[in-house]
Design a protein around this motif. Structure first.
Motif, short mmCIF file in Angstrom:
data_model
loop_
_atom_site.label_atom_id
_atom_site.label_comp_id
_atom_site.label_asym_id
_atom_site.label_seq_id
_atom_site.Cartn_x
_atom_site.Cartn_y
_atom_site.Cartn_z
N MET A 1 0.82 -1.20 0.00
CA MET A 1 0.00 0.00 0.00
C MET A 1 0.87 1.26 0.00
N CYS A 2 1.96 1.20 0.72
CA CYS A 2 2.87 2.36 0.71
C CYS A 2 3.34 2.64 -0.71
N ALA A 3 3.77 1.57 -1.38
CA ALA A 3 4.29 1.74 -2.73
C ALA A 3 3.19 2.21 -3.67
N ALA A 4 2.00 1.61 -3.53
CA ALA A 4 0.90 1.95 -4.43
C ALA A 4 0.48 3.40 -4.24
N SER A 5 0.54 3.88 -3.01
CA SER A 5 0.10 5.25 -2.77
C SER A 5 1.01 6.25 -3.48
N ILE A 6 2.29 5.90 -3.56
CA ILE A 6 3.21 6.80 -4.27
C ILE A 6 2.83 6.87 -5.75
N ILE A 7 2.57 5.68 -6.32
CA ILE A 7 2.15 5.64 -7.72
C ILE A 7 0.86 6.43 -7.89
N ALA A 8 -0.07 6.23 -6.96
CA ALA A 8 -1.37 6.89 -7.07
C ALA A 8 -1.21 8.40 -7.04
N VAL A 9 -0.36 8.88 -6.14
CA VAL A 9 -0.13 10.33 -6.05
C VAL A 9 0.42 10.86 -7.36
N THR A 10 1.38 10.12 -7.92
CA THR A 10 1.98 10.56 -9.18
C THR A 10 0.94 10.61 -10.29
N VAL A 11 0.15 9.54 -10.37
CA VAL A 11 -0.87 9.48 -11.42
C VAL A 11 -1.88 10.62 -11.25
N MET A 12 -2.31 10.84 -10.02
CA MET A 12 -3.27 11.91 -9.78
C MET A 12 -2.69 13.27 -10.15
N LEU A 13 -1.41 13.43 -9.82
CA LEU A 13 -0.73 14.69 -10.14
C LEU A 13 -0.76 14.96 -11.63
N VAL A 14 -0.34 13.96 -12.40
CA VAL A 14 -0.32 14.13 -13.85
C VAL A 14 -1.73 14.37 -14.37
N TYR A 15 -2.67 13.59 -13.86
CA TYR A 15 -4.06 13.71 -14.29
C TYR A 15 -4.57 15.13 -14.06
N GLN A 16 -4.33 15.65 -12.86
CA GLN A 16 -4.79 17.00 -12.54
C GLN A 16 -4.12 18.05 -13.42
N LEU A 17 -2.83 17.91 -13.60
CA LEU A 17 -2.11 18.86 -14.45
C LEU A 17 -2.67 18.82 -15.87
N TYR A 18 -2.95 17.59 -16.32
CA TYR A 18 -3.43 17.43 -17.70
C TYR A 18 -4.84 18.02 -17.86
N ILE A 19 -5.74 17.63 -16.94
CA ILE A 19 -7.13 18.09 -17.02
C ILE A 19 -7.21 19.61 -16.93
N ASN A 20 -6.43 20.18 -16.01
CA ASN A 20 -6.55 21.61 -15.76
C ASN A 20 -5.73 22.47 -16.73
N SER A 21 -5.21 21.86 -17.77
CA SER A 21 -4.49 22.68 -18.74
C SER A 21 -5.08 22.49 -20.13
N SER A 22 -6.37 22.15 -20.19
CA SER A 22 -6.97 21.83 -21.49
C SER A 22 -7.05 23.06 -22.39
N LEU A 23 -7.37 24.23 -21.83
CA LEU A 23 -7.51 25.43 -22.67
C LEU A 23 -6.25 25.73 -23.47
N PRO A 24 -5.11 25.92 -22.80
CA PRO A 24 -3.91 26.22 -23.60
C PRO A 24 -3.47 25.04 -24.46
N ARG A 25 -3.71 23.81 -24.03
CA ARG A 25 -3.31 22.67 -24.86
C ARG A 25 -4.05 22.70 -26.18
N HIS A 26 -5.36 23.04 -26.13
CA HIS A 26 -6.12 23.08 -27.37
C HIS A 26 -5.78 24.31 -28.20
N LYS A 27 -5.53 25.40 -27.48
CA LYS A 27 -5.30 26.65 -28.22
C LYS A 27 -3.92 26.65 -28.90
N PHE A 28 -2.90 26.19 -28.18
CA PHE A 28 -1.55 26.32 -28.73
C PHE A 28 -1.00 24.99 -29.26
N GLY A 29 -1.51 23.87 -28.74
CA GLY A 29 -0.99 22.58 -29.18
C GLY A 29 0.50 22.47 -28.92
#
Lengths: 327, 354
Positions: free
Chosen positions: A37-65
């Motif tokens: 569980m300790c190891a999995a939580s680290i992975i989960a945090v990383t995945v969530m981090l990337v997911y949040q960064l990705y989701i919350n940057s949709s405007l500029p990603r679409h506008k500038f590519g």
């Protein structure tokens, strides 16, 4: 090293319940579960981090590519955002820091592990580890009030006079500059390199040294040709740990880099880094596109770190063909 | 590889220590409040510039009304606007007025209430020159656009008769962090220079044509102090509290005015006549002989409809108190107070909170 389980204790009792109780009593399953569980939580945090960064940057990603990576303008007023000056600043300041810190750090580690009397080695190591715990804002203040005046008066004019024919040392001297950022970062990451490299060098089996000395090698030959190559994987690891810190460093960099998003060949010119611009502009960023462009910069920094870590793995794999010690 | 335990211990220790410090700093109610928990807690967030004033007001108001506690987080104007739009706070605060687009996103209409005034002043470091210099709008715009690059430029000399300027490159210093201070400065430049308006524009941070960035007022003043030939801008309060030399700026009636609390209030009074009913107005380059041209309001953002009647009463009462007694505490903290024209207009506007 974890691949040698203690099988002797496993005298399988019959029945599922019995087995379960046995395992519980042994504690292996519980330990397994908890550490998993300790190891999995680290992975989960990383995945969530990337997911949040990705989701919350949709405007500029679409506008500038892909243009976002190549754009050189950062204009919150007109909503035109490009990351290149920040990527450049992050990479150059970190590279400069490594250039200065690696020889210094590895040299110091070799001295402390191989040559210094144990008492001096222990005392020095303690001081070095103290340095690693100093908050970065302190390094930033040190940079502003001590380092930059030194750079501005004797160092930069000297470089300009002697090496001024290189584009690296041209242009007006402000003090705050890419060079200042590189030097401050170097000071900050040296303790990591020394501390980890020293551990790795100490872990090299004493037989290696004795064998080398027994074959007639001098102390230096044994150190440089046997011990250091033996420990190189660990030394590389220490360097990449240090690099990771340099890439993500925020406070100390923004205080000395000059915060100007322009790409200049000169190390005397001010620059800007990804982490610094996020820290500077996030709190007062109004408007969705602006805010999301800053978040996308966070994503870019993450990708950059992954890329460099991947590269690091390749270097390690390429150099571990012959036997080497892991720290 | 393994890190040595002492190292880890130190890092952890430092982290715990830092966390402890943050908790202490973040919760002013935790340490010095032995009184029973207040019945009503009103949450606000936003601008950092008026934070010392607001925390003084909220503290004084809490002494008068012990059952009432205002909790204000100075997270920045952008954050204040985002939180009031999201409805996570009872009121917001901003150094710049909300844009029409932002107001449209709001579920209930959001009202602007000016609270105090601030100003930006030009600060410089020219070896051999210690007096207060005069700056014309053209000179400031020219320097910040990168067109005037040397202190011996004729445009600078003609505004400062008798001052001998050296042949020295001008180094522009601006804020690197997004801030209301920058907003006021570039808002002023946009008003007096069409070129600035089209090329750069107004925002909490902009694409600067030239210059170095310093973090915060202290970063800018630090760079200015160290760099011969530099010109930067800082908040008036910061300049006063740190006894810095700063320049006069020519206002719209042609007089060179030194920023002080009176001249900043005068700017607001000059702008009061043409002030829109929602108070969203920039008062840079305001009319009036005594008006200092690089001044600005800072605003509280209050929803026009507050469902909880006790909260509504508390906020309305506070606004009335702030406009009367509150204004008396303003100048002790080096903020400029609202002119009486604006106070009168605002007092009427409070009735819009329903």
């Amino acid at each position: 090293m974890a691949d040698t389980p203690i099988t002797a204790a496993r005298t399988r009792p019959s029945g599922r319940v019995g087995q379960f109780i046995h395992r519980l009593r042994g504690g292996d399953e519980v330990a397994h579960l908890i550490t998993l569980m300790c190891a999995a939580s680290i992975i989960a945090v990383t995945v969530m981090l990337v997911y949040q960064l990705y989701i919350n940057s949709s405007l500029p990603r679409h506008k500038f590519g892909f243009e976002f990576f190549l754009g050189r303008t950062w204009d919150p007023v007109s909503g035109d955002f490009g990351a290149l000056p920040f990527i450049y600043g992050t990479l150059v300041s970190s590279a400069l820091a490594l250039l200065l810190a690696v020889p210094l750090g590895v040299g110091a580690a070799v001295f402390l592990s191989e040559l210094a009397p144990p008492r001096i080695s222990t005392a020095t190591t303690f001081v070095i580890e103290l340095l690693a715990a100093v908050p970065s804002v302190i390094y930033g203040l040190l940079g502003i009030f001590v380092l930059i005046p030194i750079l501005r008066k004797p160092v930069m004019p000297f470089l300009k006079h002697t090496l001024g024919f290189l584009p690296l040392f041209k242009g007006p001297i402000y003090g705050v500059s890419m060079l200042a950022a590189g030097v401050v970062l170097a000071i900050m990451i040296v303790p990591f390199i020394i501390s980890v490299s020293r551990e790795v060098l100490l872990a090299v089996p004493v037989e290696q040294r004795e064998a080398a000395l027994g074959l007639g090698a001098t102390k230096w030959e044994s150190t440089w040709q046997i011990v250091v190559p033996f420990a190189r994987v660990g030394i590389f690891a220490s360097i990449f740990l240090a690099l990771a810190r340099a890439l993500g460093e925020t406070m100390a960099v923004t205080m000395v880099i000059g915060n100007d998003p322009k790409i200049s060949a000169s190390l005397f010119a001010p620059g800007y880094s990804i982490a610094a611009v996020i820290a500077n502009e996030f709190t007062e960023a109004t408007g969705d596109l602006y805010l999301q462009a800053l978040i996308e910069l966070g994503l870019v920094l993450f990708l950059l770190t992954i890329l460099i870590n991947g590269l690091a793995r390749l270097v390690i794999i390429a150099t571990t063909q012959k036997g080497a010690a892991r720290g | 590889m393994k890190l040595k335990l002492p190292l880890l211990g130190l890092v952890l220790g430092a982290a715990l220590f830092a966390a402890g410090m943050i908790t202490i700093v973040d919760s002013p109610s935790a340490a010095p409040a032995p009184s029973p928990a207040p019945a009503i807690l009103i949450n606000g967030a936003g601008a950092t510039f008026p934070y010392p004033m607001y925390s003084k007001w909220f503290d004084e108001y809490h002494k008068l009304h012990p059952d009432l506690q205002f909790n204000y987080q100075s997270i920045g104007s952008g954050g204040g606007i985002r939180q009031i739009l999201a409805g996570t706070v009872d009121f917001g605060a901003s150094d710049g007025p909300m844009t029409d687009d932002q107001l449209k996103q709001a579920k209930v209409k959001i009202l602007h209430f000016p609270t105090v005034l601030g100003a930006d002043v030009p600060t410089y470091n020219i070896p051999g020159i210690n007096q207060e210099l005069n700056f014309t709008p053209d000179v400031l715009a020219g320097i910040f656009l990168g067109k005037i690059t040397n202190w011996n430029d004729k445009a600078i000399a003609s505004a400062n008769p008798g001052v001998k300027f050296p042949d020295l490159d001008i180094v522009v210093v601006h804020r690197s962090d997004g801030s209301g201070t920058t907003y006021i400065w570039v808002d002023y430049l946009s008003k007096i220079s069409p070129e600035w308006k089209t090329k750069v524009g107004t925002n909490t941070s902009v694409n600067w044509p030239v210059g170095l960035g310093g973090k915060g007022n202290e970063g800018v003043s630090g760079l200015v102090k160290q760099q011969p030939g530099s010109l930067g801008y800082v908040e008036l309060i910061y300049a006063i509290q740190n006894h810095m030399t700063y320049g006069k700026v020519r206002n719209s009636s042609g007089a060179f005015v030194k920023a002080d609390l009176a001249s900043v209030t005068a700017a607001a009074a000059g702008a009061a006549k043409s002030m829109p009913d929602d108070f969203r107005v920039s008062i840079t380059n305001a009319p009036g002989k005594e008006a200092y041209p690089i001044s600005s309001f800072t605003w509280l953002l209050v929803p026009s409809k507050i469902d909880d009647p006790t909260k509504k009463k508390a906020i309305v009462d506070f606004l009335h108190w702030m406009l009367k007694d509150g204004q008396g505490m303003v100048e002790a903290l080096s903020y400029a107070k609202l002119p009486k024209e604006v106070v009168a207009k605002e007092t009427k506007a409070i009735s819009l909170v329903m």
